[in-house]
Design a protein around this motif. Structure first.
Motif, mmCIF file in Angstrom:
data_model
loop_
_atom_site.group_PDB
_atom_site.id
_atom_site.type_symbol
_atom_site.label_atom_id
_atom_site.label_comp_id
_atom_site.label_asym_id
_atom_site.label_seq_id
_atom_site.Cartn_x
_atom_site.Cartn_y
_atom_site.Cartn_z
ATOM 1 N N ALA A 90 64.693 76.331 -7.975
ATOM 2 C CA ALA A 90 66.059 76.559 -7.492
ATOM 3 C C ALA A 90 66.833 77.326 -8.547
ATOM 4 N N PRO A 91 66.733 78.665 -8.575
ATOM 5 C CA PRO A 91 67.431 79.461 -9.586
ATOM 6 C C PRO A 91 68.940 79.262 -9.527
ATOM 7 N N ARG A 92 69.571 79.402 -10.667
ATOM 8 C CA ARG A 92 71.015 79.237 -10.769
ATOM 9 C C ARG A 92 71.755 80.146 -9.784
ATOM 10 N N SER A 93 71.362 81.406 -9.721
ATOM 11 C CA SER A 93 72.059 82.355 -8.849
ATOM 12 C C SER A 93 71.952 81.941 -7.386
ATOM 13 N N GLU A 94 70.812 81.369 -7.015
ATOM 14 C CA GLU A 94 70.611 80.946 -5.623
ATOM 15 C C GLU A 94 71.496 79.749 -5.282
ATOM 16 N N ILE A 95 71.577 78.781 -6.204
ATOM 17 C CA ILE A 95 72.429 77.612 -5.978
ATOM 18 C C ILE A 95 73.890 78.048 -5.858
ATOM 19 N N HIS A 111 60.319 77.707 -19.040
ATOM 20 C CA HIS A 111 61.334 78.760 -19.155
ATOM 21 C C HIS A 111 62.300 78.715 -17.978
ATOM 22 N N ALA A 112 63.570 78.871 -18.294
ATOM 23 C CA ALA A 112 64.628 79.054 -17.292
ATOM 24 C C ALA A 112 64.866 77.826 -16.421
ATOM 25 N N SER A 113 64.623 76.632 -16.956
ATOM 26 C CA SER A 113 65.091 75.443 -16.241
ATOM 27 C C SER A 113 66.604 75.352 -16.437
#
Length: 612
Positions: A225-230, A323-325
């Motif tokens: 669940a990428p930040r931009s998507e949320i 990476h990128a959590s």
């Protein structure tokens, strides 16, 4: 005709009749080759309408013969373990627990089967719903008996552990095997995670492994669940709610109090489905951490230190290499807020990872990213701790420059100097957030401290860190240091821009060409926390970005590329500031993109106040 409150003619007869002999005789016949009564017992035990009295009667007989129920009777044991004992009256539960105790102590060959039975009840049972000709299967999330069922499961597991001390060795693989798929409902995941953490309370030897299992599953959700998507999903949902509210006010003004939009749930819910599941699990984990560390409202030092050691071990093993959590790593952020000593120990741990020459470079870079983000965002860190960390990082950078700034490797190359660049960015990022605190109170003393860091030497060295750091970090750092005459970065920035070569994006195909604005593949692990419910615990201890009073924001002159900025937040997504009291170059051509801090929802439940 009625008899004792029952409709005699329209109700089936009460099942008090048993067919076949008793269990002891049946097992004796089986040894002689007669299996008819044996099969009859199994059939009667699988009766879906079996009564409490029948279950108690069967279990009492099996307890007498438990020494005979060896490996040859696996099918019979399977049937006994499928008996619907949970949710029955207390007499059935007590008899079943006594049977389990006798079985595992006399026949350890059935230990795994007993453990699987108990663990399979750690989540709500699946129910089948039929609508028309279509069957739906889902978890029975609203069962009011769940608290009682879970209590009896833990009571059974504690009894098994008492009679078989080696239970923990067999239990962990079963806990992992039975973990619900991440596609299951939030309620199912919440119940299972809560029950796993309860197990760690009375089987402390398994706590570290259970935490690793839970956090690993949460990371799977987090990275999907990428930040931009949320942000996009939540923003669209908020706009839809606002539009619906306006329509409701226009057309239902007299029924405002009855509008469903006015009935808010007690717990804030994420619209993004994966984020909602992660939020639920984070709420349980943070509540567990709080309750383990606090006794009667005060922090228990020894318990907290023990939990810290377990959580740091899990951090090193599964969180740091990921990476990128976006959110899972906040369990360390929250734990460290309990005592300054914990925060300092965590920073010291990251510092050792960063400077450890035997560590993989990618982990050293990640440690530097965590250091910088933690120092910038942890509101509970005093300025003295921040300065102490800078006094470690900056001299290390100077020593690195001494050893690398001359010779065959004295050029900008991320693959050669990755940890150095990550440490530089950590220092720049920390100063962006903390410079005002360092300078407040005694401006002269604060400036003397910042001048003593000799940042100009770091910026001007042949390794050229400004070329590698994120543009938004570079630009903000340049604006602040120029304001206080610490170092003038814009000449180097302009030179770097002229030498920045375009890179073809092979992943998108075609002739698409862009510049690589993130060669370090940077992410800031403590960027704003987006989850609403668990975020209520993070909000009071989190330092949001506040625009420096000594900087002015220019209107951006070109659109920001979404791909290059999707991992940046706060000032990283803002318009580039510049100093307002020093005459010189205005960095009006540098982009960033500012957004406000995220709101958070209602507070999470206490772990000991079970959420069922």
């Amino acid at each position: 005709m009625e008899f004792e409150g029952r409709d005699f003619l329209n109700s089936p007869p009460m099942k008090t009749v048993r067919f076949g002999g008793n269990v002891a005789n049946t097992l004796a016949k089986l040894q002689q080759g007669d299996s008819s009564d044996y099969e009859l017992i199994k059939h009667q035990l699988t009766d879906p309408d079996i009564k409490d009295a029948q279950i108690i009667s069967w279990l009492q007989e099996f307890r007498v013969c438990v020494t005979q129920l060896g490996k040859d009777h696996e099918q019979l044991i399977y049937v006994l373990l499928k008996l619907p004992w949970l949710g029955r009256n207390q007499a059935v539960v007590e008899e079943y627990l006594a049977f389990l105790s006798n079985l595992v102590s006399a026949q350890t060959v059935h230990l795994r089967a007993c453990l699987r039975m108990v663990v399979s009840n750690f989540a709500p049972k699946r129910i089948r719903i039929q609508e028309g000709n279509v069957d739906f299967s889902d978890s029975d999330d609203e069962d009011e008996n769940l608290p009682r069922i879970f209590d009896h499961c833990h009571q059974a597991l504690q009894l098994i552990t008492r009679y078989v001390p080696s239970t923990s060795r067999f239990l962990l693989p079963i806990l992992s095997e039975k973990f619900p798929f991440v596609q299951k409902s939030s309620r199912t995941l919440e119940c299972y995670v809560h029950n796993l953490l309860r197990v760690s309370v009375y089987i402390p030897d398994l706590r570290r492994d259970i935490l690793e299992l839970v956090i690993s599953k949460m990371l799977t959700l987090d990275v999907s669940a990428p930040r931009s998507e949320i942000e996009e999903v939540e923003s669209e949902a908020q706009q839809d709610v606002s539009g619906a509210s306006q329509d409701d006010c226009l057309f239902n003004m007299d029924e405002e109090e009855d509008s469903p939009l006015n009935s808010r749930p007690e717990r804030a819910v994420m619209v993004h489905p994966v984020a909602e599941k992660l939020d639920t699990m984070m709420t349980v984990l943070l509540a567990f951490i709080k309750d383990v560390c606090h006794v009667k409202g005060s922090v228990d030092i020894e318990k907290t230190k023990a939990l810290y050691r377990d959580l740091v071990s899990v951090f090193d093993k599964v969180v740091l290499p990921t990476h990128a959590s976006c959110h899972v790593q906040y369990y360390m952020f929250y734990l460290c807020s309990f005592r300054l000593g914990l925060a300092e120990a965590f920073l010291d741990h990251l510092w050792k990872l960063l400077q450890g020459p035997n560590q993989p470079p990618i982990l050293r870079q990640a440690a530097a990213g965590y250091m910088g983000s933690f120092m910038a965002r942890a509101k509970f860190l005093p300025v003295s701790t921040v300065k102490a960390c800078l006094d470690l990082l900056v001299p290390w950078l100077h020593l690195y420059i001494d050893s690398q700034d001359t010779g065959s490797k004295a050029f900008c190359d991320v693959s050669l100097h990755g940890p150095f660049y990550a440490a530089c960015q950590a220092v720049f990022y920390t100063l962006i957030f903390r410079h005002s605190v360092i300078l407040e109170g005694n401006l002269k003393k604060g400036l003397a401290y910042l001048q003593g860091l000799n940042l100009e030497r770091i910026v001007m060295c042949q390794l050229n860190p400004l070329r590698v750091c994120l543009p938004a970090v570079t630009n903000m750092f340049a604006a602040i240091t120029r304001k206080y005459q610490l170092v003038f970065c814009y000449t180097i920035i302009e030179r770097n821009n002229r030498h920045l070569l375009p890179v073809v994006r092979s992943s998108v195909g075609g002739n698409s060409v862009s510049t690589n604005t993130n060669p370090l593949d940077t992410f800031f692990p403590f960027d704003p926390y987006l989850l609403k419910s668990s975020g209520k615990l993070i909000e009071p201890i989190y330092q949001v970005w506040e625009e420096p009073s000594d900087c002015v924001i220019d209107v951006p002159k070109k659109e920001v590329r979404k791909g290059s900025m999707e991992e940046e937040d706060d000032f990283l997504h803002g318009e580039t500031p510049h100093g307002d009291s020093v005459v010189g170059m205005t960095p009006g051509s540098y982009d960033s993109h500012l957004h406000s801090p995220r709101s958070v929802g209602s507070p999470p439940i206490s772990f000991l106040q079970r959420p069922f």
